[in-house]
Scaffold this active site. Structure first.
Site, PDB file in Angstrom:
ATOM      1  N   GLY A 306       0.856  -1.301  -0.034  1.00 23.82           N
ATOM      2  CA  GLY A 306       0.046  -0.195  -0.244  1.00 23.82           C
ATOM      3  C   GLY A 306       0.801   1.351   0.022  1.00 23.82           C
ATOM      4  O   GLY A 306       1.963   1.261  -0.501  1.00 23.82           O
ATOM      5  N   SER A 307       0.178   2.096   0.576  1.00 23.31           N
ATOM      6  CA  SER A 307       0.870   3.479   0.559  1.00 23.31           C
ATOM      7  C   SER A 307       2.372   3.751   1.108  1.00 23.31           C
ATOM      8  O   SER A 307       3.053   4.699   0.794  1.00 23.31           O
ATOM      9  CB  SER A 307      -0.021   4.866   1.182  1.00 23.31           C
ATOM     10  OG  SER A 307      -1.231   4.623   0.456  1.00 23.31           O
ATOM     11  N   VAL A 308       2.856   2.753   2.048  1.00 20.27           N
ATOM     12  CA  VAL A 308       4.104   2.896   2.738  1.00 20.27           C
ATOM     13  C   VAL A 308       5.090   2.782   1.528  1.00 20.27           C
ATOM     14  O   VAL A 308       6.288   3.320   1.510  1.00 20.27           O
ATOM     15  CB  VAL A 308       4.219   1.976   3.766  1.00 20.27           C
ATOM     16  CG1 VAL A 308       3.466   2.224   4.875  1.00 20.27           C
ATOM     17  CG2 VAL A 308       4.150   0.405   2.936  1.00 20.27           C
ATOM     18  N   LYS A 310       4.929   4.268  -1.259  1.00 24.27           N
ATOM     19  CA  LYS A 310       5.153   5.604  -1.899  1.00 24.27           C
ATOM     20  C   LYS A 310       6.611   6.147  -1.860  1.00 24.27           C
ATOM     21  O   LYS A 310       6.918   7.026  -2.568  1.00 24.27           O
ATOM     22  CB  LYS A 310       4.223   6.628  -1.395  1.00 24.27           C
ATOM     23  CG  LYS A 310       2.779   6.463  -2.129  1.00 24.27           C
ATOM     24  CD  LYS A 310       1.688   7.220  -1.392  1.00 24.27           C
ATOM     25  CE  LYS A 310       0.370   6.585  -2.110  1.00 24.27           C
ATOM     26  NZ  LYS A 310      -0.963   7.285  -1.296  1.00 24.27           N
TER      27      LYS A 310
END
Lengths: 572, 364
Positions: A306-308, A310
């Protein structure tokens, strides 16, 4: 004349006997000597206690306690029924069970049979007092593995089990034998050779009934080596406590050198069960439970980040996508690619934002664009630089690799070309990409420590020998890039509208990134990874909650609690 | 007369007898001292007492012309058979067989003495007829004499002793000049009836015989003694483990080691050399006996000597062969060596008779 014939018959018979004796005494004498030695010499093995395990501060975590076992010499058991009845009364075990146990473990009439293990000190004393009335019954002691903190750290320690056929064939030459206990997972498995020690032995001379009549020699058992972990049990217990009931993993690591301060996976199990209730239903149920307590979710399982992720997209975009710190990209709440619309988590959009703010906001649309600018190959390249797609090399067995997809991978595995939309998902840590929580904490540590990958480890010392080899591998990312990302991560926690606000700790500058990973179900995985203090990082954490909702909530909160505890323990 | 008797007393035979007995005594001590009875306690002392009795009897026998025994042969034989009948009814059972009378604490085994009286009876018949007619019908009476003791001993049951009667009979007939053709015919008939005899054997005897063929078939049961005995002898190697140092013996792995399996003790503690010495001594003993038989012109005396030699030789050969595992376990004591009063006295009587014949033989 006839008497002479009789004489010849007699002496020829004697000659035959002499030839026969020559054959068995001289020709095969050595064989019979060996057999006669085997007849009279018995080798009794003496178990060697396994090495103990300590935490980083020398706190005892795993040791060996004395187990009192009830044994019977069948030959001396004169009044079987009466004695079993008495035993049943003292031990609080049904006569039927005792009888069964005796029958199952029976070898020969004069060999002691262990009918009940680990009866506890109290019962052992009672039994010892009654011994005169119980001929043939006696108490044996043996070392038993004891995990002092029960569930806490179970995935680090692993558990012991009886050696299986495959292991035995492989390890026979190293002195392993049938019925040996061997580490089946965790430290117990990885360091089994150090922990196990060397079995001792006693040679005794026995008579035809197997009774000892002489003592020939003893080789003292050599105790296994003690291990000193990097784990701080105070922190470990604290995390286990606040994480109780959740499903997921937490890892706290020193980003500078890879020392693991805590490694938690829940649900966990009590490794003492494998010692005390070996072969019982309790153990097999651990393996079939739907929430898989035996899995070490920090190292053995892979999930979409997920967003980690990014953080990785940001590095790739800054270095290969032509994005700079000042580049602004606009988020209107969605991003259209062909006839497909990719949405940001915030419906009305984040507007125009720079890289730092995009990290703070965890803006999907910004990263769709930034990721596209870098391209799939660069995303894969930077994933590899951050250590994804291969094991971290932690001293635990069977670590998972995860998966870093690229065009080639897709062509080979799926026999399909890469779609642009997949690059967008890639950018926000979705799609084929799979990581372990341990890989995440190592990746964030690379940001924390200024650009190198460390090798996480759990054991720092074996007895007096320091084995903590600090391994640093540069990620090859510029200082500027790291600085930009770091500033973004600080904003995530510290800005009033940061996504990781829940991780804030007063008096401590925490940096971090939340993540909410889509799964095949409608529940999402929650992530938080970060480090503190942001200016001189001494601890990095990852919190992963399987189907744990949004990363900004419970996961961030837990991270905040952990940083608070670290502060309390004077880590900063 | 006295001088002649004195001159013809076979000192070698007598001394060898004592030496073998001494070796036997030391082995019995080695086999039993662990039971904590001391050097002169228990069985060793008992055996010495038996030997004293045996020597007294031997010298008594030397003072009586052996011809007197021939005169009394049938009566002694008859009385002995009567004892065998009585032992079946009143005797004590030991090891599942009823062979014993108990007289003042000492066991007494009439089946041991029947070997002597049987030899006397046979000698009496074979010697009487100045000229053996060499017809097969002449063999009828010797077989008739054999039947009562054979059947009675078999009923006890004591296979070993029953078996001894056969070589005695055949050796004596052979030495007396019976036609080899006739003897072979009888032996063939005997062999042909083997299946029938097998049928008559007791269960434990059948087991012993089948275990002989494959001792490992029942290594902890009937084959145990045989395997352990062979291990004991084999592990003695060349020089043996030394007196009192045989582990098979001292640690009780050898059953019946002071009686039927005394040779295993020699094999283990004395090694191959010890065995050779013992067999050498037995050879001298038998050789001297054969010499006496050969030098005697009197058919009574020669028959008797041959019978005694046959008895001793058969027991020695079968006992040694059984201990080393070449022959089935039939339970025959080793003359002069195995613990046991009846056997020792019987052997001493037979040696007395041999010496007696040697002293009083009519010269050619």
């Amino acid at each position: 004349m006839r008497i002479k014939t009789l004489g010849i018959i007699i002496f020829v018979s004697f000659l035959f006997i002499i030839i026969g004796l020559f054959y068995i005494q001289i020709v095969r004498g050595t064989l019979y000597q060996k057999l006669s030695t085997q007849n009279r010499i018995r080798l009794l093995s003496i178990e060697s206690p396994r090495g103990r395990i300590f935490d980083t501060n020398g706190e005892l975590l795993v040791d060996n306690r004395i187990s009192f076992d009830v044994a019977i010499i069948p030959q001396e058991l004169k009044h079987k029924d009466e004695i079993l009845k008495d035993l049943s009364g003292i031990l609080d075990v049904s006569q039927e069970d005792l009888r069964k146990s005796l029958k199952r473990n029976f070898v020969t009439p004069f060999q002691p049979v262990k009918i009940l293990s680990d009866i506890g000190k109290k019962k052992a004393i009672i039994l010892e007092e009654e011994r005169l009335d119980l001929p043939g019954v006696f108490i044996e002691t043996s070392p038993r593995r004891h995990y002092i903190y029960k569930d806490a750290g179970s995935h680090i320690f692993g558990y012991l089990g009886q050696i299986n056929r495959g292991e035995l064939t492989r390890l026979k030459d190293y002195g392993y034998r049938m019925n040996d206990l061997i580490g089946k997972s965790g430290i117990e498995k990885h360091y089994n050779n150090y922990l196990k020690g060397t079995r001792g032995g006693m040679q005794i001379e026995v008579n035809n009934m197997g009774y000892q009549v002489g003592f020939l020699g003893i080789r003292e058992p050599v105790k296994g080596k003690d291990l000193y972990l990097t784990i701080d049990i105070r922190l470990q217990s604290f995390i286990e406590e606040i994480f109780k009931g959740a499903r997921g993993a937490v890892c706290v690591m020193d980003p500078r050198n890879g020392r693991i301060l805590s490694l938690v996976s829940t649900p966990s199990f009590d490794p003492n069960l494998f010692i005390e209730d070996a072969g019982s239903g309790k153990i097999s149920s651990l393996f079939v439970r739907k929430d898989y307590p035996m899995l070490n979710r920090a190292a053995h399982c892979t999930y979409p980040p997920g967003s980690v992720f990014k953080v990785v997209t940001a590095a790739a975009a800054l270095e290969r996508g032509g994005v700079t710190a000042r580049t602004t990209l606009t988020c209107n709440g969605s991003y259209a690619l062909g006839n497909k619309v990719f949405r940001c988590w915030k419906k009305k959009g984040h507007g125009e934002q720079s890289m730092r703010d995009a990290i703070k906001n965890s803006c999907n649309v910004y990263f769709y664009q930034a990721g596209s600018m870098a391209g799939v190959e660069n995303l894969a390249n930077y994933s590899s630089r951050f250590g994804f797609g291969r094991p971290t090399g932690i001293d635990l067995s069977n670590e998972a690799s995860g998966l870093v997809p690229n065009k080639m991978w897709k062509a080979l595995k799926k026999r399909e070309s890469w779609y642009k939309g997949e690059t967008l998902n890639y950018s926000i840590g979705q799609g084929y990409l799979l990581v372990t929580p341990l890989q995440i904490v190592r990746a964030i540590s690379a940001i924390a420590n200024g650009g190198y990958l460390v090798k996480p480890y759990l054991v720092k010392r074996i007895e007096d020998v320091d084995i903590s080899q600090i391994e640093k591998r540069p990620v090859n990312i510029s200082k500027e890039t790291i600085e930009i990302i770091k500033e973004g991560l600080v904003k995530v926690v510290n800005d009033s509208n940061g996504t990781g606000r829940n991780a804030v700790v007063s008096g401590l500058k925490v940096a971090g990134k939340t993540g909410t990973a889509q799964t095949s179900t409608d529940k999402t995985h929650a992530w938080f990874t970060g480090f503190a203090p942001a200016d001189d990082p001494k601890a990095a954490v990852v919190i992963f909650l399987e189907y744990g909702g949004k990363g900004g909530l419970a996961a961030s909160k837990t991270a905040g609690d952990i940083f608070g505890k670290l502060k309390e323990l004077n880590y900063f | 007369m006295k001088a002649k008797l004195h001159r013809d007393f076979d000192r070698v035979l007598f001394i060898v007898t004592l030496v073998i007995f001494a070796i036997g005594l030391s082995s019995i001590y080695s086999a039993t001292h662990t039971e904590g009875s001391g050097l002169l306690g228990g069985l060793v002392l008992k055996q010495i007492l038996w030997m004293c009795a045996g020597l007294v009897i031997l010298f008594l026998i030397l003072n009586i012309d052996y011809q007197r025994f021939i005169d009394w042969a049938y009566i002694l034989f008859g009385l002995n058979c009567l004892l065998l009948v009585m032992v079946l009814f009143f005797g004590r059972a030991r090891f599942g067989a009823q062979r014993w009378f108990s007289i003042g604490g000492f066991g007494f085994q009439p089946s041991e003495f029947i070997k002597i009286t049987y030899i006397l009876a046979l000698s009496s018949y074979l010697g009487t007829r100045a000229k053996f007619s060499y017809r097969i019908t002449d063999l009828f009476v010797p077989f008739l004499i054999t039947m009562p003791p054979l059947v009675l001993i078999y009923l006890q049951p004591d296979l070993g002793t029953a078996l001894v009667l056969m070589p005695i009979l055949f050796f004596m007939l052979f030495a007396r000049g019976a036609r080899i053709r006739h003897l072979l015919t009888i032996i063939s008939i005997g062999l042909l009836s083997t299946p029938f005899i097998w049928h008559m054997l007791k269960e434990y005897q059948k087991l012993r015989l089948s275990v002989f063929i494959n001792p490992n078939a029942d290594p902890l049961g009937a084959g145990y003694t045989m395997i352990q005995s062979r291990i004991a002898i084999g592990s003695g190697f060349v020089l043996g483990k030394g007196w009192l140092s045989g582990t098979q013996n001292q640690l009780n792995f050898l059953p019946e080691r002071h009686t039927d399996f005394i040779f295993s003790v020699i094999g283990e503690e004395g090694g191959f050399i010890g065995c050779l010495i013992l067999i050498g001594l037995f050879s001298v003993l038998l050789y001297r006996g054969l010499k006496i038989a050969g030098a005697t012109a009197d058919t009574y005396g020669r028959s008797m000597a041959v019978g005694i030699i046959a008895m001793l030789a058969f027991q020695i050969i079968v006992n040694l062969g059984m201990a080393a595992g070449f022959m089935p376990v039939v339970g025959l004591p080793l003359p002069l060596m195995s613990y046991g009063g009846s056997s020792l006295i019987t052997t001493m009587i037979s040696i007395g008779l041999l010496l007696n014949i040697g002293m009083r033989r009519p010269r050619f």
